[in-house]
Design a protein around this motif. Structure first.
Motif, mmCIF file in Angstrom:
data_model
loop_
_atom_site.group_PDB
_atom_site.id
_atom_site.type_symbol
_atom_site.label_atom_id
_atom_site.label_comp_id
_atom_site.label_asym_id
_atom_site.label_seq_id
_atom_site.Cartn_x
_atom_site.Cartn_y
_atom_site.Cartn_z
ATOM 1 N N VAL A 121 0.105 8.648 -4.224
ATOM 2 C CA VAL A 121 -0.240 7.778 -6.050
ATOM 3 C C VAL A 121 -1.903 8.938 -6.579
ATOM 4 O O VAL A 121 -2.652 8.394 -5.443
ATOM 5 N N PRO A 134 -4.224 8.343 -9.313
ATOM 6 C CA PRO A 134 -4.225 7.888 -10.237
ATOM 7 C C PRO A 134 -5.556 8.284 -10.971
ATOM 8 O O PRO A 134 -6.549 9.242 -11.105
ATOM 9 N N LEU A 159 -0.873 1.129 -12.754
ATOM 10 C CA LEU A 159 -1.087 0.220 -11.925
ATOM 11 C C LEU A 159 -1.783 -1.238 -12.277
ATOM 12 O O LEU A 159 -1.993 -1.992 -11.076
ATOM 13 N N LEU A 162 -6.843 -0.946 -5.475
ATOM 14 C CA LEU A 162 -8.168 -0.712 -6.811
ATOM 15 C C LEU A 162 -8.948 -2.143 -7.728
ATOM 16 O O LEU A 162 -8.410 -2.471 -8.020
ATOM 17 N N ALA A 166 -0.595 6.159 -13.588
ATOM 18 C CA ALA A 166 -1.435 7.329 -12.167
ATOM 19 C C ALA A 166 -0.221 7.238 -12.247
ATOM 20 O O ALA A 166 1.224 6.921 -12.432
ATOM 21 N N VAL A 170 2.549 9.561 -9.386
ATOM 22 C CA VAL A 170 3.450 9.035 -7.733
ATOM 23 C C VAL A 170 4.090 10.152 -7.565
ATOM 24 O O VAL A 170 5.281 10.586 -8.465
ATOM 25 N N HIS A 202 2.337 3.202 1.514
ATOM 26 C CA HIS A 202 1.781 4.376 0.129
ATOM 27 C C HIS A 202 -0.145 5.139 0.624
ATOM 28 O O HIS A 202 -0.268 4.673 1.117
ATOM 29 N N PHE A 258 -2.848 7.313 -1.341
ATOM 30 C CA PHE A 258 -3.997 7.745 -2.591
ATOM 31 C C PHE A 258 -4.089 8.685 -2.574
ATOM 32 O O PHE A 258 -4.840 9.895 -1.675
ATOM 33 N N LEU A 272 -7.016 11.132 -4.365
ATOM 34 C CA LEU A 272 -8.737 10.272 -5.222
ATOM 35 C C LEU A 272 -8.948 11.269 -5.791
ATOM 36 O O LEU A 272 -9.667 12.532 -5.038
ATOM 37 N N TYR A 327 -13.058 3.454 -5.923
ATOM 38 C CA TYR A 327 -11.716 3.523 -6.568
ATOM 39 C C TYR A 327 -10.769 2.006 -6.002
ATOM 40 O O TYR A 327 -11.070 1.070 -6.667
#
Length: 527
Positions: A96, A98, A133, A142, A149, A151, A265, A267, A269, A320
């Motif tokens: 993910v 964001p 999200l 988050l 976001a 994916v 999952h 992230f 960032l 985050y």
């Protein structure tokens, strides 16, 4: 009538220095082509850079920003190929990305992901999608912010196990794999090399037709130990010429903290400095956060995280996630030194992750092939390129073969891990499902050999905590070159964060009391 002199006999065709992913991958490829191979590693397999990765099989989305399209394409093609080769230690992972706190506009990120989806012939992994999200469970954990976001998909890998499995396959094909054995020096003699190697039993010599220098951070040091390795400036180079001292050492560090969010999952960032940091589920109970990129100015060795890196990674996670991350939350850290090719980039994050193969040799000079750079995802292609560079010196070598060859334990029908695990559980109904799943993830179909006729945990021998038993330790010593608790707990079984206090000392005591697995490996003599 004069006769040509008899051929010189060498102990091996190739002496490979370095037991990381590149050395193990080249050893496997070469042994499978019919070459005789010896690999020496001064410590344990994967004990440095190759076990300090972010543990991803990926194209490297951020490398598109630096124009590394060839590298990204090669890595993306390898991504699904490696997954099929080792479905027990490699599996898909959703990421993910964001747009909260994002220094890049959404359209640019989406364009990069479109290229990422189509550059490498993606077949089995799902394409990128966009989510909100504030309405999707992927946003749980988050902080509130911009809801958009992206994916996308890459793969997770048990990095140190990937190295061991390549070494295991190389050994099964005839290679001699010698851990805790270092190269002292090497010199050319005739059409080959005479190398002095040392282990706990002392020093000895080994003759080889060629040397592969896959020593990672020690690549320049190994060149220095090869006394006849003065560079032939006219020699052909693959992907550019690596200068003397052409390695650039960059330290990367990771922290492991209690789980920051629910879900399987990961992230990606984005930070204000345009660097990216991963947050990845780790060992069920934890989140892995990394990595950093810092120049390493000292001698190669075991790196450790510094306070600045800890602060940077904690600040990123706190920026985050709703749950703050502080240094007190850290349960484990690890750091590694990446031996990158020095492309003169202004900062460590921008240094190329591509690899350079530097060949010193010719018609009257035995080859020394030195490996600069590379990433774990492209190790198999790197090995193919290395053997292509060495082909003129070894006309007897067979063709490339690794693209469709599974690694040990990966021979599951249709590469279906879940179906194979269900069968394993059916064959061992008296063993805990959690134990069987972990063993299947670590050893794949080789779990059957490890378990043997065991019906209950009592058949597995002494219990060391978590789900580690003597049967597994014995297997790791006899089949995977393990010789210490660190080898077993952090590079083979991944149980180091789960066993109780005192388990490492108990494992070391058990190892000291059991007979050694093997003596010095025998080296086949070739003509």
């Amino acid at each position: 009538m004069s006769q040509s002199p008899p051929p010189v006999r060498h102990d091996v065709d190739l002496l490979i220095v370095g037991g990381g992913i590149n050395g193990a991958g080249i050893a496997r490829d070469a042994a499978g082509r019919g070459l005789s191979v010896a690999l020496v590693e001064q410590d344990d397999l994967a004990s440095h850079t190759s076990s300090a990765s972010t543990k991803l099989i990926h194209g490297g989305l951020r490398y598109l920003e630096y124009g590394e399209f060839r590298l990204v394409r090669e890595a993306l093609i390898e991504r699904e190929r490696l997954w099929r080769m080792a479905p027990h230690i490699i599996w898909p992972l959703r990421f993910v990305l964001p747009q909260t706190n994002a220094p890049r506009p959404a359209w640019l990120v989406r364009l990069g992901l479109f290229i990422y989806d189509h550059l490498g012939g993606r077949k089995a992994l799902p394409a990128t999608r966009t989510v909100s999200l504030d309405r999707d469970p992927l946003g749980a954990g988050l902080k509130p912010g911009k809801a958009k976001a992206f994916v996308y998909s890459d793969c997770w890998v048990e990095d140190s196990r990937l190295v061991v499995l390549n070494a295991r396959d190389a050994a099964d094909r005839g290679a001699a794999v010698m851990t805790h054995t270092r190269l002292v020096e090497a010199r050319r003699q005739g059409q080959g090399w005479i190398a002095t190697i040392a282990d706990a039993a002392g020093t000895r010599t080994i003759s080889a037709r060629g040397i592969v220098n896959a020593a990672g951070p020690w690549v320049a040091d190994v060149i220095g130990r090869a006394s006849e390795a003065a560079r032939d400036k006219g020699a052909p180079r693959d992907k550019g010429a690596a200068r003397d001292g052409g390695v650039r050492l960059v330290k990367g560090s990771h922290i492991v903290v209690p789980r920051l969010y629910e879900g399987d999952h990961a992230f990606l960032l984005q930070n204000p400095d345009r660097r990216v940091v991963f947050a990845i589920p780790y060992q069920g109970r934890f989140t892995l956060v990394g990595t950093t990129d810092l120049p390493w100015e000292g001698a190669p060795g075991r790196a450790t995280i510094d306070e600045g890196e800890i602060a940077y990674l904690c600040e990123t996670a706190t920026r985050y996630f709703t749950r703050p991350t502080t240094p007190a939350d850290i349960v484990w850290t690890y750091s590694g030194i990446r031996p990158l090719y020095d492309d003169q980039a202004a900062n460590a994050s921008a240094v190329t992750r591509d690899y350079v193969l530097d060949l010193d040799g010719g018609e009257d000079r035995a080859p020394l092939l030195s490996i600069f750079g590379g990433k774990i995802t492209t190790y198999r292609k790197l090995a193919e390129h290395a053997l292509r560079q060495l082909a003129p010196f070894f006309p007897q070598a067979g063709p490339a073969w690794t693209a469709g060859a599974v690694l040990p334990g990966g021979d599951m029908p249709d590469a279906d891990f879940d179906a194979w695990l269900a069968g394993l559980a059916g064959r061992h109904p008296g063993l805990p499902e959690t134990l069987l799943r972990r063993l299947a993830r670590a050893y794949g179909t080789a779990s059957e050999a490890l378990l043997g006729t065991a019906r209950t945990v009592d058949d597995l021998g002494r219990h060391f905590g978590a789900d580690l038993y003597a049967r597994e330790i014995d297997y790791l010593v006899e089949r995977e070159w393990a010789s210490s608790a660190e080898d077993i707990l952090f590079r083979r079984s991944k149980l180091g964060l789960h066993v109780p206090a005192g388990a490492a000392a108990a494992v070391d005591a058990y190892l000291a009391g059991r007979p050694a697995a093997t003596g010095r490996p025998a080296l086949s003599i070739v003509s």
